[in-house]
Design a protein around this motif. Sequence first.
Motif, PDB file in Angstrom:
ATOM      1  N   ASP A 138       0.804  -1.225   0.000  1.00 51.12           N
ATOM      2  CA  ASP A 138       0.000   0.000   0.000  1.00 51.12           C
ATOM      3  C   ASP A 138       0.834   1.271   0.000  1.00 51.12           C
ATOM      4  N   ARG A 139       2.062   1.215   0.482  1.00 54.66           N
ATOM      5  CA  ARG A 139       2.872   2.429   0.597  1.00 54.66           C
ATOM      6  C   ARG A 139       3.763   2.646  -0.627  1.00 54.66           C
ATOM      7  N   LEU A 140       3.772   1.701  -1.526  1.00 51.14           N
ATOM      8  CA  LEU A 140       4.634   1.790  -2.706  1.00 51.14           C
ATOM      9  C   LEU A 140       4.185   2.934  -3.609  1.00 51.14           C
ATOM     10  N   SER A 141       5.134   3.822  -3.968  1.00 47.96           N
ATOM     11  CA  SER A 141       4.804   4.935  -4.846  1.00 47.96           C
ATOM     12  C   SER A 141       5.787   5.089  -6.008  1.00 47.96           C
ATOM     13  N   ILE A 142       6.959   4.466  -5.924  1.00 46.21           N
ATOM     14  CA  ILE A 142       7.931   4.514  -7.011  1.00 46.21           C
ATOM     15  C   ILE A 142       8.375   3.093  -7.333  1.00 46.21           C
ATOM     16  N   LEU A 143       8.191   2.684  -8.590  1.00 54.70           N
ATOM     17  CA  LEU A 143       8.558   1.334  -9.016  1.00 54.70           C
ATOM     18  C   LEU A 143       9.168   1.403 -10.405  1.00 54.70           C
ATOM     19  N   ASP A 144      10.447   1.040 -10.507  1.00 50.27           N
ATOM     20  CA  ASP A 144      11.128   1.016 -11.794  1.00 50.27           C
ATOM     21  C   ASP A 144      11.635  -0.405 -12.038  1.00 50.27           C
ATOM     22  N   VAL A 145      11.016  -1.084 -12.990  1.00 48.10           N
ATOM     23  CA  VAL A 145      11.421  -2.455 -13.344  1.00 48.10           C
ATOM     24  C   VAL A 145      11.844  -2.517 -14.807  1.00 48.10           C
ATOM     25  N   SER A 146      12.168  -1.385 -15.394  1.00 47.73           N
ATOM     26  CA  SER A 146      12.473  -1.306 -16.824  1.00 47.73           C
ATOM     27  C   SER A 146      13.740  -2.077 -17.189  1.00 47.73           C
ATOM     28  N   SER A 147      13.824  -2.436 -18.455  1.00 52.18           N
ATOM     29  CA  SER A 147      15.001  -3.110 -19.021  1.00 52.18           C
ATOM     30  C   SER A 147      15.318  -4.413 -18.299  1.00 52.18           C
ATOM     31  N   ASN A 148      14.307  -5.266 -18.240  1.00 48.80           N
ATOM     32  CA  ASN A 148      14.444  -6.635 -17.762  1.00 48.80           C
ATOM     33  C   ASN A 148      13.726  -7.538 -18.758  1.00 48.80           C
ATOM     34  N   THR A 153       0.975  -9.878 -17.004  1.00 47.61           N
ATOM     35  CA  THR A 153       0.299  -8.583 -17.013  1.00 47.61           C
ATOM     36  C   THR A 153       0.714  -7.781 -15.786  1.00 47.61           C
ATOM     37  N   ILE A 154       0.427  -6.492 -15.820  1.00 44.96           N
ATOM     38  CA  ILE A 154       0.671  -5.652 -14.660  1.00 44.96           C
ATOM     39  C   ILE A 154      -0.483  -5.876 -13.687  1.00 44.96           C
ATOM     40  N   PRO A 155      -0.196  -6.191 -12.420  1.00 42.81           N
ATOM     41  CA  PRO A 155      -1.260  -6.540 -11.466  1.00 42.81           C
ATOM     42  C   PRO A 155      -2.333  -5.461 -11.350  1.00 42.81           C
ATOM     43  N   ASP A 156      -3.578  -5.887 -11.299  1.00 39.04           N
ATOM     44  CA  ASP A 156      -4.699  -4.961 -11.234  1.00 39.04           C
ATOM     45  C   ASP A 156      -4.665  -4.082  -9.993  1.00 39.04           C
ATOM     46  N   GLY A 157      -4.159  -4.629  -8.883  1.00 41.46           N
ATOM     47  CA  GLY A 157      -4.195  -3.888  -7.627  1.00 41.46           C
ATOM     48  C   GLY A 157      -2.978  -3.038  -7.352  1.00 41.46           C
ATOM     49  N   LEU A 158      -2.039  -2.990  -8.277  1.00 41.57           N
ATOM     50  CA  LEU A 158      -0.818  -2.227  -8.070  1.00 41.57           C
ATOM     51  C   LEU A 158      -1.128  -0.742  -7.907  1.00 41.57           C
ATOM     52  N   PHE A 159      -0.671  -0.151  -6.819  1.00 38.93           N
ATOM     53  CA  PHE A 159      -0.887   1.266  -6.484  1.00 38.93           C
ATOM     54  C   PHE A 159      -2.351   1.599  -6.181  1.00 38.93           C
ATOM     55  N   ALA A 160      -3.186   0.598  -6.044  1.00 39.11           N
ATOM     56  CA  ALA A 160      -4.622   0.853  -5.887  1.00 39.11           C
ATOM     57  C   ALA A 160      -4.936   1.660  -4.636  1.00 39.11           C
ATOM     58  N   ASN A 161      -4.149   1.482  -3.577  1.00 38.89           N
ATOM     59  CA  ASN A 161      -4.432   2.168  -2.320  1.00 38.89           C
ATOM     60  C   ASN A 161      -3.445   3.288  -2.015  1.00 38.89           C
ATOM     61  N   SER A 162      -2.624   3.638  -2.980  1.00 37.59           N
ATOM     62  CA  SER A 162      -1.627   4.677  -2.752  1.00 37.59           C
ATOM     63  C   SER A 162      -2.278   6.055  -2.737  1.00 37.59           C
ATOM     64  N   SER A 163      -1.814   6.897  -1.809  1.00 39.49           N
ATOM     65  CA  SER A 163      -2.315   8.266  -1.719  1.00 39.49           C
ATOM     66  C   SER A 163      -1.243   9.268  -2.125  1.00 39.49           C
ATOM     67  N   ASP A 164      -0.104   8.771  -2.598  1.00 39.46           N
ATOM     68  CA  ASP A 164       1.005   9.639  -2.976  1.00 39.46           C
ATOM     69  C   ASP A 164       1.132   9.725  -4.494  1.00 39.46           C
ATOM     70  N   GLU A 165       1.995  10.639  -4.937  1.00 39.55           N
ATOM     71  CA  GLU A 165       2.339  10.692  -6.350  1.00 39.55           C
ATOM     72  C   GLU A 165       2.975   9.374  -6.755  1.00 39.55           C
ATOM     73  N   ILE A 166       2.638   8.881  -7.923  1.00 37.74           N
ATOM     74  CA  ILE A 166       3.119   7.586  -8.388  1.00 37.74           C
ATOM     75  C   ILE A 166       4.066   7.773  -9.558  1.00 37.74           C
ATOM     76  N   ILE A 167       5.192   7.091  -9.502  1.00 43.84           N
ATOM     77  CA  ILE A 167       6.125   7.051 -10.625  1.00 43.84           C
ATOM     78  C   ILE A 167       6.417   5.581 -10.910  1.00 43.84           C
ATOM     79  N   ALA A 168       6.169   5.138 -12.138  1.00 38.84           N
ATOM     80  CA  ALA A 168       6.399   3.745 -12.492  1.00 38.84           C
ATOM     81  C   ALA A 168       6.947   3.640 -13.900  1.00 38.84           C
ATOM     82  N   ASP A 169       7.949   2.800 -14.086  1.00 35.36           N
ATOM     83  CA  ASP A 169       8.520   2.564 -15.411  1.00 35.36           C
ATOM     84  C   ASP A 169       8.553   1.067 -15.652  1.00 35.36           C
ATOM     85  N   PHE A 170       7.769   0.621 -16.658  1.00 38.14           N
ATOM     86  CA  PHE A 170       7.691  -0.791 -17.015  1.00 38.14           C
ATOM     87  C   PHE A 170       8.350  -1.070 -18.364  1.00 38.14           C
TER      88      PHE A 170
END
Length: 211
Positions: A138-148, A153-170
């Motif tokens: 729930d506290r995750l707000s930055i996720l970089d998994v690029s270049s792997n 699929t990207i999980p449906d619930g990812l960042f679902a409960n986050s209240s912060d700015e989100i940065i993600a690179d897939f």
Amino acid sequence: RIGNVIIPGTIPSYISEFTSLEQLILEGNLLEGSIPDDFGNLTSLEYLNLRNNKLTGTLPASLGKLSNMTFMTLGKNNFQGQLPSWLGDLSRLGLLDLSDNKFTGTVPTTFAQLTSLQHVSLQNNVLNGSISAFESLDRLSILDVSSNSFSSTIPDGLFANSSDEIIADFGHNEFTGKLPETFAQQASDISESLQYLLPLLSNQLIHHKIS
């Protein structure tokens, strides 16, 4: 690094004798070899930064004893092997940077136990499989998994409960399907078409604010 002096050689094993040490910063040196097994004795350690060296080998299991760890950055080295499952035991970990190494295999399911985790950098490794272990954080707000080589699929619930700015690179992976509905509902700067064009996101940084 001491002033403008760059430290070469290996990590001195005597560092493990400083059992009250809370922060260890050796970023941007020419350190080689592996992390000493005795690092598990640093039970007070909260902040470990070994980024941008020439360290090799696998991560010693003794690091799993560092239960006070909140910040661990080992990026831009030459570590290899699979991501160890004991990383999931570091329950206070808020930032984990393992980017720009040679890690292989999948993300351990134990990562789902890292309920304090806010920032994860795994880019530029040789990882595969799914990233479902991050879905419940729930506290995750930055996720970089690029270049792997991540797939599924990207999980449906990812960042679902986050209240912060989100940065993600897939980018530069093998993900399929569309972006989760939560992304579509919360995004302020992602066009509707991108929900269905995930394979074209190889160079995109998904960056949006919660409304």
